[in-house]
Design a protein around this motif. Structure first.
Motif, short mmCIF file in Angstrom:
data_model
loop_
_atom_site.label_atom_id
_atom_site.label_comp_id
_atom_site.label_asym_id
_atom_site.label_seq_id
_atom_site.Cartn_x
_atom_site.Cartn_y
_atom_site.Cartn_z
N ARG A 34 0.81 -1.23 0.00
CA ARG A 34 0.00 0.00 0.00
C ARG A 34 0.84 1.28 0.00
O ARG A 34 0.35 2.33 0.38
CB ARG A 34 -0.97 0.03 1.17
CG ARG A 34 -1.83 -1.18 1.30
CD ARG A 34 -3.01 -1.08 0.41
NE ARG A 34 -3.94 -2.14 0.76
CZ ARG A 34 -4.74 -2.70 -0.11
NH1 ARG A 34 -4.75 -2.33 -1.34
NH2 ARG A 34 -5.55 -3.66 0.27
N VAL A 35 2.08 1.20 -0.42
CA VAL A 35 2.94 2.37 -0.56
C VAL A 35 2.72 2.96 -1.95
O VAL A 35 2.47 2.22 -2.91
CB VAL A 35 4.43 1.98 -0.36
CG1 VAL A 35 5.38 3.06 -0.84
CG2 VAL A 35 4.69 1.62 1.09
N THR A 36 2.81 4.28 -2.07
CA THR A 36 2.71 4.95 -3.36
C THR A 36 3.97 5.78 -3.58
O THR A 36 4.30 6.63 -2.75
CB THR A 36 1.47 5.87 -3.42
OG1 THR A 36 0.31 5.08 -3.19
CG2 THR A 36 1.37 6.57 -4.77
N ILE A 37 4.67 5.51 -4.68
CA ILE A 37 5.85 6.29 -5.05
C ILE A 37 5.64 6.74 -6.49
O ILE A 37 5.48 5.90 -7.38
CB ILE A 37 7.15 5.48 -4.90
CG1 ILE A 37 7.30 5.00 -3.45
CG2 ILE A 37 8.36 6.32 -5.32
CD1 ILE A 37 8.47 4.06 -3.23
N ILE A 38 5.63 8.06 -6.72
CA ILE A 38 5.35 8.61 -8.04
C ILE A 38 6.48 9.54 -8.45
O ILE A 38 6.76 10.53 -7.78
CB ILE A 38 4.00 9.36 -8.06
CG1 ILE A 38 2.87 8.41 -7.64
CG2 ILE A 38 3.74 9.97 -9.43
CD1 ILE A 38 1.53 9.07 -7.46
N ALA A 39 7.09 9.22 -9.57
CA ALA A 39 8.19 10.02 -10.11
C ALA A 39 7.65 10.84 -11.28
O ALA A 39 7.92 10.55 -12.44
CB ALA A 39 9.33 9.11 -10.56
N GLY A 41 8.10 14.31 -11.59
CA GLY A 41 8.99 15.42 -11.91
C GLY A 41 10.38 14.98 -12.31
O GLY A 41 11.28 15.79 -12.46
N GLY A 42 10.58 13.69 -12.48
CA GLY A 42 11.89 13.14 -12.83
C GLY A 42 12.09 11.85 -12.08
O GLY A 42 11.26 11.44 -11.26
N PRO A 43 13.21 11.17 -12.33
CA PRO A 43 13.47 9.88 -11.68
C PRO A 43 13.60 10.01 -10.16
O PRO A 43 13.96 11.07 -9.65
CB PRO A 43 14.81 9.45 -12.28
CG PRO A 43 15.01 10.30 -13.49
CD PRO A 43 14.25 11.55 -13.27
N ILE A 44 13.29 8.92 -9.47
CA ILE A 44 13.52 8.83 -8.02
C ILE A 44 14.52 7.71 -7.80
O ILE A 44 14.34 6.60 -8.31
CB ILE A 44 12.22 8.52 -7.24
CG1 ILE A 44 11.22 9.68 -7.38
CG2 ILE A 44 12.52 8.25 -5.77
CD1 ILE A 44 9.88 9.43 -6.71
N VAL A 45 15.56 7.99 -7.03
CA VAL A 45 16.56 6.98 -6.67
C VAL A 45 16.52 6.86 -5.14
O VAL A 45 16.82 7.81 -4.43
CB VAL A 45 17.98 7.39 -7.14
CG1 VAL A 45 18.99 6.34 -6.70
CG2 VAL A 45 18.01 7.58 -8.64
N ILE A 59 6.36 11.57 -3.54
CA ILE A 59 6.13 12.10 -4.88
C ILE A 59 7.25 13.07 -5.24
O ILE A 59 7.51 14.02 -4.49
CB ILE A 59 4.77 12.83 -4.98
CG1 ILE A 59 3.62 11.90 -4.58
CG2 ILE A 59 4.55 13.35 -6.40
CD1 ILE A 59 2.27 12.59 -4.53
N HIS A 60 7.89 12.83 -6.36
CA HIS A 60 8.84 13.79 -6.92
C HIS A 60 8.01 14.69 -7.82
O HIS A 60 7.66 14.32 -8.94
CB HIS A 60 9.94 13.07 -7.70
CG HIS A 60 11.01 13.97 -8.25
ND1 HIS A 60 11.12 15.31 -7.98
CD2 HIS A 60 12.03 13.70 -9.09
CE1 HIS A 60 12.14 15.83 -8.60
NE2 HIS A 60 12.72 14.86 -9.30
N LYS A 61 7.64 15.87 -7.31
CA LYS A 61 6.72 16.77 -8.00
C LYS A 61 7.41 17.50 -9.15
O LYS A 61 8.60 17.77 -9.09
CB LYS A 61 6.18 17.83 -7.03
CG LYS A 61 5.47 17.29 -5.80
CD LYS A 61 4.10 16.83 -6.07
CE LYS A 61 3.15 17.99 -6.17
NZ LYS A 61 1.76 17.58 -6.31
N LYS A 62 6.61 17.81 -10.17
CA LYS A 62 7.09 18.68 -11.24
C LYS A 62 7.18 20.10 -10.68
O LYS A 62 6.32 20.51 -9.91
CB LYS A 62 6.12 18.69 -12.42
CG LYS A 62 6.17 17.47 -13.27
CD LYS A 62 5.26 17.63 -14.46
CE LYS A 62 5.31 16.38 -15.31
NZ LYS A 62 4.40 16.44 -16.44
N SER A 63 8.21 20.83 -11.09
CA SER A 63 8.30 22.23 -10.68
C SER A 63 8.02 23.11 -11.88
O SER A 63 8.06 22.65 -13.03
CB SER A 63 9.68 22.53 -10.09
OG SER A 63 10.65 22.50 -11.10
N ASP A 64 7.72 24.36 -11.62
CA ASP A 64 7.40 25.30 -12.71
C ASP A 64 8.60 25.52 -13.63
O ASP A 64 8.44 25.74 -14.82
CB ASP A 64 6.94 26.64 -12.14
CG ASP A 64 5.62 26.50 -11.40
OD1 ASP A 64 4.86 25.55 -11.70
OD2 ASP A 64 5.34 27.34 -10.52
#
Length: 189
Positions: A34-39, A41-45, A59-64
């Motif tokens: 039940r974990v959520t990891i969303i990349a 805004g770019g890769p997550i390491v 969550i690795h969010k997108k930035s402006d």
């Protein structure tokens, strides 16, 4: 969105989790169901020996002002994400030995160094930098410096990696361990 999930040997990753985008999971890391990891805004390491508990979200969010190619979010070794915490980031780094306690929230404009603790149900949304060994706790978001370093979770990681296969379906490793860099092998001499 492409789904390029790389699980290194020695990682324990439950099948019942949501992994979206380009994600690398380091050896010795345990990801509960039940974990959520969303990349987005770019890769997550995710480095070695992290624990990510049930209902946690990263969550690795997108930035402006998104770079092209996007900068990866590197999550250092020995971090603990407790049940129900939510960590969003637009920055490229979360340090090592941090604890994100149950149901805490860390917004995208918060920089996390190393050895920090974000207390249970604390919500950090204003732009800020937590310097090394910062502890935030309580409903008033009290702040102090940690009196001692965060303990290693290696015993718990060892226990989880042995017990979880008995109760959960696991994703199989599909990555290769990185060879130690020449610098790190010379430092070990």
């Amino acid at each position: 969105m492409s789904h390029n999930v790389k699980i290194l040997p020695g990682a324990t990753v439950c099948e019942d989790c949501t992994l979206e985008g380009d994600i690398t999971i380091g050896s010795g890391t345990v990801i509960h169901p039940r974990v959520t990891i969303i990349a987005e805004g770019g890769p997550i390491v995710i480095a070695e020996y992290c624990i990510i508990e049930e209902y946690s979200t990263i969550i690795h969010k997108k930035s402006d002002n998104q770079e092209n190619p996007p900068k990866p979010l590197f999550i250092g070794a020995h971090n603990v994400f407790e049940v129900g915490c939510k960590v969003e980031s637009i920055f490229g780094h979360i340090g090592e030995y941090n604890v994100f306690e149950c149901r805490c929230f860390v917004g995208p404009d918060v920089k996390i160094s190393s050895g920090c603790v974000v207390g249970a149900s604390c919500k950090l949304s204003a732009p800020q930098t937590l310097v090394d060994n910062t502890v935030i706790w309580g409903s008033d978001h009290n702040i102090r410096e940690a009196l001692e370093k965060q303990p290693s979770q290696l015993l718990q990681l060892d226990f989880l990696s042995k017990v979880m296969p008995n109760y959960h379906r696991l994703r199989k490793p599909n990555g290769h361990k990185r060879q130690p860099s020449r610098q790190s092998t010379e430092a070990g001499k």
